[in-house]
Scaffold this active site. Structure first.
Site, PDB file in Angstrom:
ATOM      1  N   GLY A   1     -35.795 -84.068  -5.009  1.00 16.17           N
ATOM      2  CA  GLY A   1     -37.189 -83.841  -5.395  1.00 16.17           C
ATOM      3  C   GLY A   1     -37.431 -84.122  -6.861  1.00 16.17           C
ATOM      4  O   GLY A   1     -37.210 -83.267  -7.715  1.00 16.17           O
ATOM      5  N   GLY A   2     -37.860 -85.333  -7.161  1.00 17.44           N
ATOM      6  CA  GLY A   2     -38.282 -85.667  -8.522  1.00 17.44           C
ATOM      7  C   GLY A   2     -37.170 -85.774  -9.542  1.00 17.44           C
ATOM      8  O   GLY A   2     -37.422 -85.675 -10.735  1.00 17.44           O
TER       9      GLY A   2
ATOM     10  N   CYS B   1     -40.388 -85.950   8.479  1.00 21.11           N
ATOM     11  CA  CYS B   1     -41.256 -87.013   7.958  1.00 21.11           C
ATOM     12  C   CYS B   1     -42.718 -86.622   8.128  1.00 21.11           C
ATOM     13  O   CYS B   1     -43.170 -86.376   9.242  1.00 21.11           O
ATOM     14  CB  CYS B   1     -41.008 -88.344   8.658  1.00 21.11           C
TER      15      CYS B   1
ATOM     16  N   ASN C   1     -46.753 -91.505  -0.620  1.00 17.07           N
ATOM     17  CA  ASN C   1     -46.431 -92.611   0.273  1.00 17.07           C
ATOM     18  C   ASN C   1     -46.677 -92.210   1.703  1.00 17.07           C
ATOM     19  O   ASN C   1     -46.511 -91.050   2.078  1.00 17.07           O
ATOM     20  CB  ASN C   1     -44.983 -93.085   0.073  1.00 17.07           C
TER      21      ASN C   1
END
Lengths: 306, 290
Positions: free
Chosen positions: A242-243, A130, A69
């Site tokens: 994370g995931g 970011c 993204n």
């Protein structure tokens, strides 16, 4: 019933499962599908000093067991956040953690100070990591800047400060120590891994931003290692990200040393993913006769003791 | 809107590589409006590749069931095409902003797998016509004028085999004209040429409202044509859609006029997928599928 109560420094949560910034909007969109009051905490979409339009589309693309993204911190800005979003979020019986991002140390201090004047905020998460905006990664890739920005934000508020770190560094423990030295009450790690994808038909990048942040199950082993290493490098609590798609994944992070977890990309697929993780952790504790989730934290068993 | 499971009640390969699934879910069937979509998990819950849901326009509702129609394009649709009758699908539906109410005269312009939501719109409009007729009979209205909507459909595809929903339009008494890229049926050319000719022939009259769905270049041409004739037009847009419920800000399209920076982009999943062409900046409209 096992206790799920979790402490992140001064912050007390009824369970260790939070939503990750940028994956839960401002709560409004998910209210019809999710009982927000069951969550350990809600971390809302990044707020910046000024409104941001975000990046041009295409902003996302799916990859093997993950997605890229490059949203670009689209948000309404602090003023409208306080006027329009905060009153809504405040109504829920759930700790609200506001994620902020700035382009300078002053921006972070300004945002932290402004939010501290508002009621109903449990903590501030500093998004110093970011990957999809200019200078977004400047802070979290430099220990000196990390310490400085955390210290200024800390000085601007009575609220707990959580620093969200980037995995796009040579040694994340250096940054973790710097955030701790700056006075962070807790660390969130990790933000997304910078990646890219190419459309071979057009030979164009699949994202208008060319690169984007990789999230989802693809990054889980990498994130887990980062948490494991940082948990041994600092004294402050760690929120693993994370995931994480299910309770099993969340348990891995807790065992590796995370005090809490955030659910991000999983929410896109399963709006109730965070709630399923909570009940799955509960089931695991019951099944293994563990009375308190904190007993699980950092309980990794190794032969070498490393 | 709800997250639920839907039982696959029927599965047909309606054209090469195109599948129609009939799904049993009464609440969704009752609530769905033309232009809305279902966000479907194409895989088993414990396998994470492909990871995300896929968005499909709703093609039809009938009793407790609703249908979707898709073309196999990538891994998600390939996976979904392998699901069989009797299996369950994890869905979030119905989602998105539907088409606006159809005025007396309307033109439906569909290309490729963009045709299904327009077939749904035609069926929904004909059901309204049926209700009005029933009311008129009940009230013993003597007016014999036909109050049915004046609908016409322009259907485009790459070739004859991929023309979709023609039977549905025929059953609904909606005249359909076709165009194919290879000339194997109807006009050898673009569906937008049919629209252009139709509007040109009606110059001077009050224009019908145009409803369009298809690939972005087609929609761009439709928007330009409608702007030239000053005909109101709604399009249904497509984009990679990670969440489908407005939280990720992934599936955006640029708005025509942004009062403020943060309003520059609209989310296709919740502000659309149906939007008025005048709401969008066609100069900068670019999507993954375009």
């Amino acid at each position: 019933m096992a206790s799920l109560t979790t402490r992140l420094g001064p912050l007390r949560l009824k369970n260790p499962v939070l939503t990750a910034s940028g994956t839960f909007g401002y709560g409004q969109e998910l209210e019809p599908l999710v009982d927000l009051s069951r969550l350990g905490g809600v971390v809302c979409k990044t707020v910046t000093r000024h409104p941001r339009a975000g990046n041009a589309p295409p902003r996302t693309c799916e990859t093997a067991a993950g997605m890229l993204n490059a949203i670009g911190l689209q948000n309404v800005g602090i003023e409208r956040f306080v006027d329009e979003k905060l009153p809504y979020l405040r109504r829920f019986d759930v700790p609200l953690i506001v994620n902020v991002a700035g382009e300078s140390v002053e921006d972070f201090a300004f945002l932290t100070r402004a939010l501290s004047a508002e009621s109903g905020i449990a903590a501030i998460e500093l998004n110093i990591s970011c990957p999809n905006v200019a200078h977004g990664l400047d802070f979290a890739t430099d220990p000196t800047l990390t310490e400085e920005v955390v210290a200024h934000a800390r000085a601007a508020t009575h609220l707990p400060i959580i620093a969200k770190l980037s995995p796009n560094v040579t040694d994340i423990t250096l940054i973790a120590r710097a955030a701790e030295a700056g006075g962070a009450h807790a660390l969130s790690l990790v933000n997304t891994f910078v990646g890219m994808a190419v459309d071979v038909r057009t030979r164009r990048p699949r994202l208008s931003n060319t690169t984007g942040g990789l999230s989802g199950p693809a990054i889980k082993p990498l994130a887990l290692r980062a948490v494991y290493r940082c948990a041994r490098a600092v004294q402050i609590p760690i929120i693993g990200i994370g995931g994480i798609m299910n309770a099993q994944d969340a348990l891995e992070f807790l065992i590796a040393g995370a005090n809490a977890v955030q659910i991000g990309t999983a929410t896109f697929v399963q709006p109730r993913a965070a709630l399923d993780v909570i009940s799955g952790i509960e089931d695991y504790l019951e099944a293994n006769s563990i009375g308190d989730v904190t007993q699980l934290v950092g309980s990794l068993v190794t032969d070498s003791g490393k | 809107m709800q997250q639920t499971t839907a039982l696959i009640r029927g599965r047909d390969e309606v054209a090469r590589g195109h599948y129609r699934l009939k799904l049993l879910q009464a609440d969704v069937a009752a609530a769905a409006r033309a232009g809305q979509f279902a966000h479907v998990l194409p895989r088993r819950a414990d396998v994470y590749d492909p990871m995300l849901r896929r968005a499909f326009s709703i093609l039809a509702v009938e009793g407790d069931t609703f249908d979707i129609l898709f073309r196999v394009e990538g891994r998600g649709t390939a996976e979904l095409s392998r699901r069989r009758t009797g299996e369950e699908l994890d869905i979030v539906a119905p989602l998105g902003r539907p088409f606006a109410a159809v005025p007396q005269r309307a033109v439906l312009v569909g290309g490729g797998v963009g045709v299904p939501p327009l077939a749904m719109l035609a069926a929904q409009t004909r059901r309204e016509d049926g209700r009005h007729r029933a009311e008129n009979i009940e009230q013993n209205t003597l007016r014999q004028t036909n109050s049915s909507h004046d609908l016409i459909a322009f259907v485009g595809a790459r070739s004859k085999e991929e023309l979709l929903c023609l039977e549905m339009f025929a059953d609904l008494q909606v005249a359909a004209r076709v165009a194919t890229d290879d000339g194997s049926a109807g006009l050898h050319g673009r569906v937008t040429e049919l629209l252009e000719a139709h509007l040109a022939a009606q110059a001077g009259e009050k224009h019908p409202t145009i409803y369009a769905c298809g690939p972005l270049p087609m929609l761009r041409a439709v928007a330009a044509t409608c702007a030239r004739y000053n005909a109101p037009c709604q399009v249904s847009l497509e984009e990679n859609m990670p969440c489908g419920i407005g939280v990720c800000n992934g599936c955006v399209v640029r708005a025509a006029q942004a009062g403020n920076d943060y309003e520059l982009y609209k989310r296709i999943c919740v502000d659309g997928p149906v939007m008025w062409t005048h709401e969008l900046d066609w100069q900068h409209a670019a999507t993954t599928r375009g």
